[in-house]
Design a protein around this motif. Sequence first.
Motif: not given
Length: 144
Positions: A40, A47, A107, A120, A142
Amino acid sequence: MKWRITALAAGAAAAAATIGFAGEASAATAPCSAAAKACVQLHTGTAWLVDHGSVLRGGVPITAGKPAFPTPSGTFRVQYKDIDHYSKQFNGPMPYSVFFTTTGVAFHQGSLKVQSHGCVHLSHADAVAFYNSLHPGDVVEVVK
């Protein structure tokens, strides 16, 4: 004459492939290490799913945490997955959740127009792909 058109087209394609934008990662590369299975990049809202540094999917658009609830940067491991998670804390559905921190950051399918409480957000299709591709123990990086 046919060979000349083909040669010109090949040259144009090669030139187009080398043109990029400074500071942005392309779909062919992700700004994470080869150990990452998911990457990410917060400042671009992008992403990727990756395997040994090769992009499998992405870059795909994401939204991340709002200023009061920022998405943490760093290296994490997938903790667990829940296809039909519901957040009691924020009173909302989190379909196709892949949790990658011990503090509940995941996510999941969510709005690409609204910032999250640290998670996310992915489109439906991308959330399904991330859910199906990632497994407990996989590395998530990330970066800012």
